[in-house]
Design an enzyme around this catalytic site. Sequence first.
Site, PDB file in Angstrom:
ATOM      1  N   ASN A   1       0.826  -1.214   0.000  1.00 55.66           N
ATOM      2  CA  ASN A   1       0.000   0.000   0.000  1.00 55.66           C
ATOM      3  C   ASN A   1       0.862   1.266   0.000  1.00 55.66           C
ATOM      4  OD1 ASN A   1      -2.377  -1.602   0.330  1.00 55.66           O
ATOM      5  ND2 ASN A   1      -1.889  -1.773   2.513  1.00 55.66           N
TER       6      ASN A   1
ATOM      7  N   HIS B   1     -13.194  -1.937   7.307  1.00 58.28           N
ATOM      8  CA  HIS B   1     -11.992  -2.589   7.832  1.00 58.28           C
ATOM      9  C   HIS B   1     -12.222  -3.187   9.233  1.00 58.28           C
ATOM     10  CE1 HIS B   1      -7.735  -2.452   9.394  1.00 58.28           C
ATOM     11  NE2 HIS B   1      -7.504  -2.864   8.153  1.00 58.28           N
TER      12      HIS B   1
ATOM     13  N   LYS C   1       0.442   4.098   4.731  1.00 62.17           N
ATOM     14  CA  LYS C   1       0.223   3.657   3.357  1.00 62.17           C
ATOM     15  C   LYS C   1       0.859   4.675   2.395  1.00 62.17           C
ATOM     16  CE  LYS C   1      -3.155   0.459   4.890  1.00 62.17           C
ATOM     17  NZ  LYS C   1      -4.440   0.246   5.520  1.00 62.17           N
TER      18      LYS C   1
ATOM     19  N   HIS D   1      -6.998   4.414   2.151  1.00 60.66           N
ATOM     20  CA  HIS D   1      -6.505   4.105   0.805  1.00 60.66           C
ATOM     21  C   HIS D   1      -6.711   5.257  -0.174  1.00 60.66           C
ATOM     22  CE1 HIS D   1      -5.580  -0.014   1.881  1.00 60.66           C
ATOM     23  NE2 HIS D   1      -6.634   0.084   2.666  1.00 60.66           N
TER      24      HIS D   1
ATOM     25  N   ASP E   1     -13.039   6.737   6.744  1.00 58.61           N
ATOM     26  CA  ASP E   1     -11.665   6.245   6.809  1.00 58.61           C
ATOM     27  C   ASP E   1     -11.038   6.403   5.422  1.00 58.61           C
ATOM     28  OD1 ASP E   1      -9.315   4.807   7.012  1.00 58.61           O
ATOM     29  OD2 ASP E   1     -10.211   3.094   8.052  1.00 58.61           O
TER      30      ASP E   1
ATOM     31  N   SER F   1     -10.674  -1.179   1.036  1.00 55.10           N
ATOM     32  CA  SER F   1      -9.319  -1.721   1.037  1.00 55.10           C
ATOM     33  C   SER F   1      -9.164  -2.991   0.210  1.00 55.10           C
ATOM     34  CB  SER F   1      -8.869  -1.983   2.470  1.00 55.10           C
ATOM     35  OG  SER F   1      -9.733  -2.910   3.096  1.00 55.10           O
TER      36      SER F   1
HETATM   37  C1  LIG Z   1      -4.686  -0.330   6.963  1.00 52.90           C
HETATM   38  C2  LIG Z   1      -6.019   0.171   7.386  1.00 52.90           C
HETATM   39  C3  LIG Z   1      -6.250   0.590   8.696  1.00 52.90           C
HETATM   40  C4  LIG Z   1      -5.246   0.403   9.787  1.00 52.90           C
HETATM   41  O1  LIG Z   1      -4.186   1.271   9.671  1.00 52.90           O
HETATM   42  P1  LIG Z   1      -2.774   0.851  10.289  1.00 52.90           P
HETATM   43  O2  LIG Z   1      -2.029   2.119  10.392  1.00 52.90           O
HETATM   44  O3  LIG Z   1      -2.192  -0.123   9.338  1.00 52.90           O
HETATM   45  O4  LIG Z   1      -3.050   0.220  11.625  1.00 52.90           O
HETATM   46  C5  LIG Z   1      -7.481   1.137   8.995  1.00 52.90           C
HETATM   47  N1  LIG Z   1      -8.446   1.240   8.065  1.00 52.90           N
HETATM   48  C6  LIG Z   1      -8.268   0.800   6.805  1.00 52.90           C
HETATM   49  C7  LIG Z   1      -9.364   0.937   5.815  1.00 52.90           C
HETATM   50  C8  LIG Z   1      -7.054   0.243   6.427  1.00 52.90           C
HETATM   51  O5  LIG Z   1      -6.892  -0.219   5.202  1.00 52.90           O
END
Ligand SMILES: *Cc1c(COP(=O)(O)O)cnc(C)c1O
Length: 413
Positions: A48, A134, A251, A220, A217, A192
Amino acid sequence: MNAFDQELNDRLAALRAQGLERELRRVDSPQSPHVRVNGQNLLNFSSNDYLGLANDPALKAAAIQAIERFGTGTGASRLVCGSLAVHHELEEALAAFKGLPAALTFSTGYATALGTICALLGSDDVIVLDKLVHASIVDAARLCGAKLRVFAHNDLNDLERILQWTARRSGNTISAPARKSRTLIVTESVFSMDGDQAPLRELVELKDHYGAWLMVDEAHATGLFGAHGRGLAEELGVSERLEIQMGTLGKALGAAGGYVCGSRPLVDFLVNRARSFIFSTAPVPAAAAAATAGIRLAQSAEGEQRRARLWQLLAQLLPHLTAQPGRPKSAILPLVIGDETQAVQAAACLREHHIFIPAIRYPTVARGAARLRLTLTAAHSSADLEELLAVLQALQLTPRTPRLAVSPHAPAG
Ligand SMILES: *Cc1c(COP(=O)(O)O)cnc(C)c1O
């Protein structure tokens, strides 16, 4: 072997039988398009690290400088031991990047979801999740004690049905509660595992109509969408209408940690109430400084070029993976296989041909919806894509193969 280990071995065997066993693969190189995995050189389509910043010299220099200035450890929680300048610099950079009044960072995105949702909601409240959010959000929803409702993926009618129920429910209250019952809707802007987008404008209209709160969130989408790379909320012009934006620094931004952006009262409240913030040692200075450098880079002309390059690579690849390509929706291109064991076998075959694409299975996705999750980054070259395509075609993993299709939307389940 003792009884404890025997039982765990039996449980692992059951996972293996369903094609659901997971194992770690040792990587002896930085994250980049070319990685060394278990002693083998692979072309990497698993990460990512969308802007190719995870091994960028500017981020590394910032991390090293932060270590020289502040050391390696932070000693305690930011409320206990003092809140380092690097964390404040990061939060100021984040808020400015997002064009919002304030930001708060956590050690991971996972901790961000847990801390934020559990701070805001309690047992009198309702949390409404998109079916495909997620695991961190699902876990937070369970932990916070609010009534949990799930709407079908990106289905506004199903969401509205639930919001109508919450409206009837609050109308039915007999005794006056200590505070008004709240409804929080949580979704991802870019999903994701499917790489599709949420209808954020319509979601904002709905939540406003029903007086609910909306948390998005942008894990991505941060760094990739919008005129300034702020995320899909920027691109769709709803950034200032969301109560809560969260994301990860791990990411596209090339570092580690999680964040919330929004109003000053939101951040002040979380400092007081988010348990994963309060009861956890502050992130290391190196991570915070690398994230700040990642944000600066994402905002720069160089960041703009990397975004353009990524979208160009995606546009180049997409027509080979789907009959109706359209515009790419994200840097995530799932090749849905279905059967878990077949997905694992396909991933193993790809590795034999020096291509690294992970097989994603239950519980990350629904049972029977196993897939190869292919991601592109700005650091890939056209030659990398050609090599990928040649192998996908040789292994009959392009959509011409009947059992395979790129799913533009999530499978049912
Ligand atoms: C990766 C991810 C997270 C968690 O983030 P980290 O910093 O890896 O703990 C939360 N929400 C989504 C949609 C993700 O893809």
